[in-house]
Enzyme design. Sequence first.
Site, PDB file in Angstrom:
ATOM      1  N   ARG A  51       0.818  -1.215   0.000  1.00  0.00           N
ATOM      2  CA  ARG A  51       0.000   0.000   0.000  1.00  0.00           C
ATOM      3  C   ARG A  51       0.853   1.266   0.000  1.00  0.00           C
ATOM      4  O   ARG A  51       0.477   2.281  -0.556  1.00  0.00           O
ATOM      5  CB  ARG A  51      -0.887  -0.010   1.240  1.00  0.00           C
ATOM      6  CG  ARG A  51      -2.338   0.099   0.883  1.00  0.00           C
ATOM      7  CD  ARG A  51      -3.216   0.101   2.065  1.00  0.00           C
ATOM      8  NE  ARG A  51      -2.676  -0.632   3.204  1.00  0.00           N
ATOM      9  CZ  ARG A  51      -3.405  -1.042   4.217  1.00  0.00           C
ATOM     10  NH1 ARG A  51      -4.692  -0.816   4.219  1.00  0.00           N
ATOM     11  NH2 ARG A  51      -2.881  -1.682   5.245  1.00  0.00           N
ATOM     12  N   LYS A 148      -0.918 -19.708   2.726  1.00  0.00           N
ATOM     13  CA  LYS A 148      -1.767 -20.232   3.781  1.00  0.00           C
ATOM     14  C   LYS A 148      -2.167 -19.098   4.710  1.00  0.00           C
ATOM     15  O   LYS A 148      -1.435 -18.122   4.761  1.00  0.00           O
ATOM     16  CB  LYS A 148      -1.064 -21.353   4.543  1.00  0.00           C
ATOM     17  CG  LYS A 148      -0.073 -20.881   5.623  1.00  0.00           C
ATOM     18  CD  LYS A 148       0.443 -22.042   6.428  1.00  0.00           C
ATOM     19  CE  LYS A 148       0.357 -21.748   7.897  1.00  0.00           C
ATOM     20  NZ  LYS A 148       1.124 -22.637   8.753  1.00  0.00           N
ATOM     21  N   HIS A 178       4.406 -25.038   1.999  1.00  0.00           N
ATOM     22  CA  HIS A 178       5.850 -25.051   1.749  1.00  0.00           C
ATOM     23  C   HIS A 178       6.500 -26.353   2.214  1.00  0.00           C
ATOM     24  O   HIS A 178       7.611 -26.663   1.807  1.00  0.00           O
ATOM     25  CB  HIS A 178       6.533 -23.821   2.340  1.00  0.00           C
ATOM     26  CG  HIS A 178       6.588 -23.805   3.827  1.00  0.00           C
ATOM     27  ND1 HIS A 178       5.562 -23.345   4.588  1.00  0.00           N
ATOM     28  CD2 HIS A 178       7.545 -24.216   4.678  1.00  0.00           C
ATOM     29  CE1 HIS A 178       5.880 -23.471   5.855  1.00  0.00           C
ATOM     30  NE2 HIS A 178       7.073 -23.993   5.950  1.00  0.00           N
ATOM     31  N   LYS A 182      10.025 -29.040   0.453  1.00  0.00           N
ATOM     32  CA  LYS A 182      11.267 -29.450   1.114  1.00  0.00           C
ATOM     33  C   LYS A 182      11.888 -30.638   0.384  1.00  0.00           C
ATOM     34  O   LYS A 182      11.193 -31.560  -0.028  1.00  0.00           O
ATOM     35  CB  LYS A 182      10.989 -29.832   2.575  1.00  0.00           C
ATOM     36  CG  LYS A 182      10.680 -28.624   3.453  1.00  0.00           C
ATOM     37  CD  LYS A 182      10.351 -29.065   4.861  1.00  0.00           C
ATOM     38  CE  LYS A 182       9.922 -27.900   5.728  1.00  0.00           C
ATOM     39  NZ  LYS A 182      11.045 -27.088   6.182  1.00  0.00           N
ATOM     40  N   GLU A 216       8.279 -27.157  17.377  1.00  0.00           N
ATOM     41  CA  GLU A 216       8.941 -25.852  17.306  1.00  0.00           C
ATOM     42  C   GLU A 216       9.389 -25.461  18.708  1.00  0.00           C
ATOM     43  O   GLU A 216       8.703 -25.773  19.690  1.00  0.00           O
ATOM     44  CB  GLU A 216       7.968 -24.803  16.773  1.00  0.00           C
ATOM     45  CG  GLU A 216       7.590 -25.044  15.328  1.00  0.00           C
ATOM     46  CD  GLU A 216       6.545 -24.036  14.864  1.00  0.00           C
ATOM     47  OE1 GLU A 216       6.928 -23.008  14.322  1.00  0.00           O
ATOM     48  OE2 GLU A 216       5.356 -24.299  15.098  1.00  0.00           O
ATOM     49  N   ASP A 235      -3.586 -24.524  12.128  1.00  0.00           N
ATOM     50  CA  ASP A 235      -2.355 -23.909  11.623  1.00  0.00           C
ATOM     51  C   ASP A 235      -1.368 -24.944  11.074  1.00  0.00           C
ATOM     52  O   ASP A 235      -0.600 -24.639  10.160  1.00  0.00           O
ATOM     53  CB  ASP A 235      -1.693 -23.112  12.765  1.00  0.00           C
ATOM     54  CG  ASP A 235      -0.540 -22.256  12.271  1.00  0.00           C
ATOM     55  OD1 ASP A 235      -0.745 -21.525  11.282  1.00  0.00           O
ATOM     56  OD2 ASP A 235       0.568 -22.327  12.857  1.00  0.00           O
ATOM     57  N   HIS A 240       0.063 -28.974   6.846  1.00  0.00           N
ATOM     58  CA  HIS A 240       1.396 -29.574   6.752  1.00  0.00           C
ATOM     59  C   HIS A 240       1.438 -31.049   7.167  1.00  0.00           C
ATOM     60  O   HIS A 240       1.963 -31.890   6.443  1.00  0.00           O
ATOM     61  CB  HIS A 240       2.398 -28.791   7.608  1.00  0.00           C
ATOM     62  CG  HIS A 240       2.431 -27.330   7.329  1.00  0.00           C
ATOM     63  ND1 HIS A 240       2.425 -26.823   6.055  1.00  0.00           N
ATOM     64  CD2 HIS A 240       2.450 -26.260   8.141  1.00  0.00           C
ATOM     65  CE1 HIS A 240       2.455 -25.506   6.112  1.00  0.00           C
ATOM     66  NE2 HIS A 240       2.464 -25.135   7.363  1.00  0.00           N
ATOM     67  N   LYS A 331       4.287 -25.801  19.916  1.00  0.00           N
ATOM     68  CA  LYS A 331       5.241 -24.698  20.070  1.00  0.00           C
ATOM     69  C   LYS A 331       5.879 -24.745  21.456  1.00  0.00           C
ATOM     70  O   LYS A 331       5.342 -25.354  22.375  1.00  0.00           O
ATOM     71  CB  LYS A 331       4.511 -23.374  19.880  1.00  0.00           C
ATOM     72  CG  LYS A 331       4.012 -23.219  18.456  1.00  0.00           C
ATOM     73  CD  LYS A 331       3.546 -21.817  18.170  1.00  0.00           C
ATOM     74  CE  LYS A 331       3.129 -21.678  16.728  1.00  0.00           C
ATOM     75  NZ  LYS A 331       4.272 -21.666  15.802  1.00  0.00           N
TER      76      LYS A 331
HETATM   77  P1  NAD Z   1       2.905  -9.119   6.845  1.00  0.00           P
HETATM   78  O1  NAD Z   1       1.836  -8.504   7.693  1.00  0.00           O
HETATM   79  O2  NAD Z   1       4.302  -9.080   7.336  1.00  0.00           O
HETATM   80  O3  NAD Z   1       2.899  -8.439   5.413  1.00  0.00           O
HETATM   81  C1  NAD Z   1       1.720  -8.174   4.712  1.00  0.00           C
HETATM   82  C2  NAD Z   1       2.053  -7.405   3.455  1.00  0.00           C
HETATM   83  O4  NAD Z   1       0.826  -7.055   2.819  1.00  0.00           O
HETATM   84  C3  NAD Z   1       2.809  -6.106   3.668  1.00  0.00           C
HETATM   85  O5  NAD Z   1       3.672  -5.904   2.565  1.00  0.00           O
HETATM   86  C4  NAD Z   1       1.696  -5.058   3.621  1.00  0.00           C
HETATM   87  O6  NAD Z   1       2.178  -3.810   3.238  1.00  0.00           O
HETATM   88  C5  NAD Z   1       0.812  -5.654   2.551  1.00  0.00           C
HETATM   89  N1  NAD Z   1      -0.572  -5.204   2.619  1.00  0.00           N
HETATM   90  C6  NAD Z   1      -1.420  -5.247   3.681  1.00  0.00           C
HETATM   91  N2  NAD Z   1      -2.617  -4.719   3.338  1.00  0.00           N
HETATM   92  C7  NAD Z   1      -2.523  -4.338   2.041  1.00  0.00           C
HETATM   93  C8  NAD Z   1      -3.417  -3.722   1.130  1.00  0.00           C
HETATM   94  N3  NAD Z   1      -4.671  -3.422   1.458  1.00  0.00           N
HETATM   95  N4  NAD Z   1      -2.977  -3.481  -0.117  1.00  0.00           N
HETATM   96  C9  NAD Z   1      -1.706  -3.803  -0.484  1.00  0.00           C
HETATM   97  N5  NAD Z   1      -0.839  -4.381   0.333  1.00  0.00           N
HETATM   98  C10 NAD Z   1      -1.230  -4.642   1.589  1.00  0.00           C
HETATM   99  O7  NAD Z   1       2.426 -10.608   6.549  1.00  0.00           O
HETATM  100  P2  NAD Z   1       3.337 -11.854   6.153  1.00  0.00           P
HETATM  101  O8  NAD Z   1       3.821 -12.497   7.406  1.00  0.00           O
HETATM  102  O9  NAD Z   1       4.333 -11.452   5.139  1.00  0.00           O
HETATM  103  O10 NAD Z   1       2.266 -12.868   5.548  1.00  0.00           O
HETATM  104  C11 NAD Z   1       1.739 -12.722   4.240  1.00  0.00           C
HETATM  105  C12 NAD Z   1       0.875 -13.931   3.912  1.00  0.00           C
HETATM  106  O11 NAD Z   1       1.683 -15.089   3.960  1.00  0.00           O
HETATM  107  C13 NAD Z   1      -0.262 -14.175   4.898  1.00  0.00           C
HETATM  108  O12 NAD Z   1      -1.348 -14.741   4.213  1.00  0.00           O
HETATM  109  C14 NAD Z   1       0.331 -15.212   5.858  1.00  0.00           C
HETATM  110  O13 NAD Z   1      -0.681 -15.981   6.458  1.00  0.00           O
HETATM  111  C15 NAD Z   1       1.152 -16.010   4.895  1.00  0.00           C
HETATM  112  N6  NAD Z   1       2.272 -16.735   5.538  1.00  0.00           N
HETATM  113  C16 NAD Z   1       3.268 -16.053   6.159  1.00  0.00           C
HETATM  114  C17 NAD Z   1       4.323 -16.753   6.735  1.00  0.00           C
HETATM  115  C18 NAD Z   1       5.461 -16.044   7.401  1.00  0.00           C
HETATM  116  O14 NAD Z   1       6.409 -16.738   7.809  1.00  0.00           O
HETATM  117  N7  NAD Z   1       5.448 -14.731   7.540  1.00  0.00           N
HETATM  118  C19 NAD Z   1       4.352 -18.152   6.687  1.00  0.00           C
HETATM  119  C20 NAD Z   1       3.313 -18.819   6.027  1.00  0.00           C
HETATM  120  C21 NAD Z   1       2.292 -18.095   5.462  1.00  0.00           C
END
Ligand code: NAD
Length: 485
Positions: A51, A148, A178, A182, A216, A235, A240, A331
């Site tokens: 954003r 996810k 993911h 692996k 974990e 989760d 997984h 966890k």
């Molecule tokens: P985060 O909150 O760190 O990042 C979210 C991103 O989305 C940021 O770049 C934010 O700026 C952007 N965003 C939010 N609202 C927005 C909007 N309205 N328009 C445009 N951009 C917008 O989240 P994350 O941890 O990176 O996770 C992202 C996705 O991946 C989620 O669905 C999460 O469940 C999944 N996920 C994350 C992880 C992880 O390790 N972080 C692992 C598995 C799955």
Amino acid sequence: MVARVIPVDPFDLVVFGGTGDLARRKILPGLYRRFSAGQMPRESRIIGVARKAMTREDYRAVVAEAIGEFVAPERRDGEVERAFLDCIDYVAVDVGGDAGWSELSALMREGVVRAFYFSVGPGLFGPLADRLHAHAIADTDARVVVEKPFGNDLASARALNATLAAYFREDQVYRIDHYLGKETVQNLMAVRFANILFEPLWNAQFVDHVQITVAESVGVNGRGEYYDRAGAMRDMVQNHLMQLLCLIAMEPPFRFEPDAVRDEKLKVIRALDPVRSDEIVRGQYRAGATTPAYREEAGDPDSLTESYIALKVHVSNWRWKGTPFYLRTGKRLRARTSEIAVTFKEPPHSIFGEGESWKENVLVIRLQPNEGMNLRVMIKEPGPGGMRLKEVPLDMSFAEALGGEGGADIPDAYERLIMDVIRGNQTLFMRGDEVEAAWAWTDPVIAGWEERGDRPQPYDPGSSGPEDALMLMHRDARRWREIRD
Ligand code: NAD
């Protein structure tokens, strides 16, 4: 041994959520590694979307920082990094709104693979699909990669599948788990189906039980609010652990290709018995000397969400009837470790008599740390003194076995999966019906404990989980394997 690298076709990959945690830790560093390995062509482009208003240069600085933080120093190279950053662009788009889409549309090129990575919160998956379609940004060959959680129950997963299906064919949708990316998980299929050795024994006649552990050592940290609505069952188990179970239990697919593999996995999920309430143990970690309690991290002093779960699962088909699968994940446990252990039955008759220290053959597939495999076999203890038996491990660490650069170059799960998206190979992604079947199995289990007002049992941080989880095994005269690094 240097890993063989086959470059993919040039692509435009749009990473929605390009400044988020997942993009910074996994997606962008992973792409850098594929670029430096020669797999991502230089004509490709990665377009970050978030954003926040930012210039392309600002975003390149974000990417450079992510590389600095998450790529091993020996894999870094100034010149390669500059060339990689040349491939990076940025557009500010509010994916829930209407601003920014025409700028994004103008950046997309004809004649290259288009892929859209949904790395934003799950509440935005639907709106994102709507807008990609409304602004005609996704062409008929475009791929969408969905992170996810894919729904939080059967109804929401169905609704999300329906939204995606309104705009994309199933062969355009890549639901990421993911764990499937692996190396060891894929090796599991190679071990099962490229060797004659194991498959004849791979059934209830010869396998006593299977244990799948994903432990974990960390708590829920900053994810408390999300996690408290999910819990370990949603989760980890629904996706997984279920996927690992499928790969262990499935019949040989007729070919290693997407629908053949996914058809076999689906059959396993459909063959699962409903879980009995006395075959589930839920736990929640207490405060430790230096670590807060789950409830504190989750921000809810009365939370009944499980941070640990152990289940005994029955696969009711000809191959597996009578062989239980024990699943556990949690966890703040003693160590960070993931493994699958297949324990074989006793030989039908011991020629060595009673009192020998005989142990079962166990095939352990380690997912982390130190991906590899280990087979426990019995041999004669060397030296004089008669016939005494001794267990020895036949151990294979992939990094060591593949050695040198080949070993070091084993791609991380995310980078491998992203390359599969570009290649158009869905074998390691979940199909919509698989995800729905997994929720259809999970939902009644969760509903059951909600109806009963089930309270998770407290366990100490750094332990191997609640006492009753040990009992789940003990009463079957079996034991969990130790959780250790
Ligand atoms: P985060 O909150 O760190 O990042 C979210 C991103 O989305 C940021 O770049 C934010 O700026 C952007 N965003 C939010 N609202 C927005 C909007 N309205 N328009 C445009 N951009 C917008 O989240 P994350 O941890 O990176 O996770 C992202 C996705 O991946 C989620 O669905 C999460 O469940 C999944 N996920 C994350 C992880 C992880 O390790 N972080 C692992 C598995 C799955």
